[in-house]
Design an enzyme around this catalytic site. Sequence first.
Site, PDB file in Angstrom:
ATOM      1  N   GLY A   1     -70.604  29.786   0.084  1.00  0.00           N
ATOM      2  CA  GLY A   1     -69.582  30.533   0.816  1.00  0.00           C
ATOM      3  C   GLY A   1     -69.006  31.607  -0.080  1.00  0.00           C
ATOM      4  O   GLY A   1     -69.584  31.927  -1.132  1.00  0.00           O
ATOM      5  N   ASP A   2     -67.854  32.135   0.270  1.00  0.00           N
ATOM      6  CA  ASP A   2     -67.343  33.282  -0.491  1.00  0.00           C
ATOM      7  C   ASP A   2     -67.051  32.950  -1.952  1.00  0.00           C
ATOM      8  O   ASP A   2     -67.303  33.776  -2.833  1.00  0.00           O
ATOM      9  CB  ASP A   2     -66.137  33.928   0.200  1.00  0.00           C
ATOM     10  CG  ASP A   2     -64.974  32.967   0.360  1.00  0.00           C
ATOM     11  OD1 ASP A   2     -65.157  31.760   0.098  1.00  0.00           O
ATOM     12  OD2 ASP A   2     -63.890  33.426   0.733  1.00  0.00           O
TER      13      ASP A   2
ATOM     14  N   THR B   1     -71.338  28.614   5.448  1.00  0.00           N
ATOM     15  CA  THR B   1     -70.033  27.989   5.617  1.00  0.00           C
ATOM     16  C   THR B   1     -69.826  27.619   7.079  1.00  0.00           C
ATOM     17  O   THR B   1     -70.182  28.404   7.964  1.00  0.00           O
ATOM     18  CB  THR B   1     -68.835  28.874   5.164  1.00  0.00           C
ATOM     19  OG1 THR B   1     -67.620  28.312   5.682  1.00  0.00           O
ATOM     20  CG2 THR B   1     -68.930  30.304   5.607  1.00  0.00           C
TER      21      THR B   1
ATOM     22  N   ASP C   1     -67.061  27.575   8.326  1.00  0.00           N
ATOM     23  CA  ASP C   1     -65.894  28.353   8.766  1.00  0.00           C
ATOM     24  C   ASP C   1     -66.279  29.694   9.395  1.00  0.00           C
ATOM     25  O   ASP C   1     -65.464  30.303  10.069  1.00  0.00           O
ATOM     26  CB  ASP C   1     -64.963  28.629   7.574  1.00  0.00           C
ATOM     27  CG  ASP C   1     -64.527  27.362   6.869  1.00  0.00           C
ATOM     28  OD1 ASP C   1     -64.489  26.305   7.534  1.00  0.00           O
ATOM     29  OD2 ASP C   1     -64.246  27.422   5.661  1.00  0.00           O
TER      30      ASP C   1
ATOM     31  N   ARG D   1     -60.234  26.800   7.447  1.00  0.00           N
ATOM     32  CA  ARG D   1     -59.377  27.516   6.481  1.00  0.00           C
ATOM     33  C   ARG D   1     -58.532  28.577   7.194  1.00  0.00           C
ATOM     34  O   ARG D   1     -57.923  28.292   8.201  1.00  0.00           O
ATOM     35  CB  ARG D   1     -60.219  28.118   5.361  1.00  0.00           C
ATOM     36  CG  ARG D   1     -60.792  27.066   4.440  1.00  0.00           C
ATOM     37  CD  ARG D   1     -61.237  27.658   3.145  1.00  0.00           C
ATOM     38  NE  ARG D   1     -62.291  28.628   3.333  1.00  0.00           N
ATOM     39  CZ  ARG D   1     -62.895  29.257   2.341  1.00  0.00           C
ATOM     40  NH1 ARG D   1     -62.515  29.037   1.102  1.00  0.00           N
ATOM     41  NH2 ARG D   1     -63.869  30.095   2.576  1.00  0.00           N
TER      42      ARG D   1
ATOM     43  N   GLU E   1     -56.727  24.092  11.162  1.00  0.00           N
ATOM     44  CA  GLU E   1     -55.972  23.573  10.007  1.00  0.00           C
ATOM     45  C   GLU E   1     -55.096  24.630   9.337  1.00  0.00           C
ATOM     46  O   GLU E   1     -54.075  24.325   8.737  1.00  0.00           O
ATOM     47  CB  GLU E   1     -56.937  22.964   8.978  1.00  0.00           C
ATOM     48  CG  GLU E   1     -57.933  23.963   8.414  1.00  0.00           C
ATOM     49  CD  GLU E   1     -58.922  23.362   7.426  1.00  0.00           C
ATOM     50  OE1 GLU E   1     -58.859  22.150   7.163  1.00  0.00           O
ATOM     51  OE2 GLU E   1     -59.767  24.127   6.908  1.00  0.00           O
TER      52      GLU E   1
END
Length: 362
Positions: A115-116, A139, A141, A185, A236
Site C-alpha cells: 500500500g502507500d 490495499t 482500502d 482508514r 472506522e
Amino acid sequence: MKKLVISTGGGDAPGLNAVIYAVVMSAELRGWEVYGSRCGYRGLIDADELVRLTPQSVIDITTQGGTILGSTNKGNPFAMPVKNLAGETEIRDMSDRIMKNFTRMGFMCHIAVGGDGSLDIARRFQEEKGMPVIGVPKTIDNDLYATQLTFGFDTAVSTATEALDKLHSTAKSHDRVMVVEVMGREAGWIALNSGISGCADVILIPEIPFDLAKVCEKIADNDMHGKHYAIVVVAEGAKAKDSDVICQQGSCEVGRQEVLLGGIGDWVAQQIRERTDKDVRSLVLGHLQRGGSPTTFDRLLALRFGAAAVRMAEAGMFGHMVALVNGGMQKVTLEEATRIRKLVDKDDDKLQTAREIGICMG
Ligand code: F6P
C-alpha cells in the site's frame, strides 16, 4: 540468469498470492529466477528469510488469502526497531545492509507489493539507494490515487456486503438498529460500496463529517414508514461534526506513523441509544474483511498486475508502479503513486446514488 526478488508489505489483502503466482510464472517463461523476501524486507536483511520461488512452490496459491511470504506493517527498514546486546530497543537504518545483500544476490529488480506506506519505502530505495524497483498496488482500502482499483478491495466489499445481508434479518426480527463498523482508514470506499450494495439505511464515511440528529431522523423516518429496524454502516475513520476520529492506540504502519482506528461503531450505537428509544447493537467486522479467498475480480486484477510488473522489469521501467488506468495496465511513477490518497469525492456518482435511493449519508 536474471534474478528478481518480490516482497509483500503492509496489511495483507486477498490477491497477494495471485500476484506472487503471476510474477513467478511470467519470470519462469523468460528464464528468470524469482526469490521471495519474507515479511517485507526481512529476506534482504537476513538470508534465512529469503526463499526461492519456483512454479512448483506456487501451485494452487492464487485462491488462497493472505500471502505465502508473510507481511508486516511494522519495521520501516530506514528506521527499524532492533534489540541491542543489552536487550534495549534502538532504531537503526538497515537500508545499506539491504542494498548490500540485494547486490550480492545479483538481483536485477525488486517487485514491491504494498500500500502507500510500503510503496513509499520502495520509492526511497529507488531514489536514495539506486535499487531498481517496481511497485504493485495492494490495499483493501482502495485509497491509492494513481490506480482506479487495488486488489483486495472487491473481496473486502463482498465480505462486508454479505455481512450486511445477514444482519437485515436479525435486525428485522428484533426491530433493532444494527451499527456495523468497517475498515478503510481515512477513505470511505468500503463503507460506501458495501453500504449501497447491502441496502444500508445510513452510511457514515470519513469524507463527510456526520450529524447524529440526521442519523436519528432517518431511523425515526424508517419507523414512520413501518420499517422498525435500521442498518447503519460506519467507516472506522468516520467522525461526527466537531469531533475527532476515534482511535484504539498509536500504531506504526510501514513507512509512516499511523494510528490504529476503531471504536466509532460503538460510539455511534451509544449515541443512537441515548437519543432514541430503539434497541441498538454494534459490531466490528474488522480483519474478516482482509481474510479469505480473493474474488474472481481481485484474482484477475492481481494476476494482471503481477504479469505487468514482470513486463515492466523486462523493459527496465524501474521506479514505477503498475496501475489500472482506463481498464488497462499502465505505469505511474512511484512518486505519483504515493503522493496523495484517493478519497471519496463529493461528486462521486455513488454518493448521489446513495442519496437518491434514500440512504442517509449523515
Ligand atoms: O490498510 C488496511 C487496513 O486493514 C485498514 O483498513 C485498517 O485500518 C488497518 O489496515 C488495520 O491494521 P492492522 O492489521 O495493523 O490492525
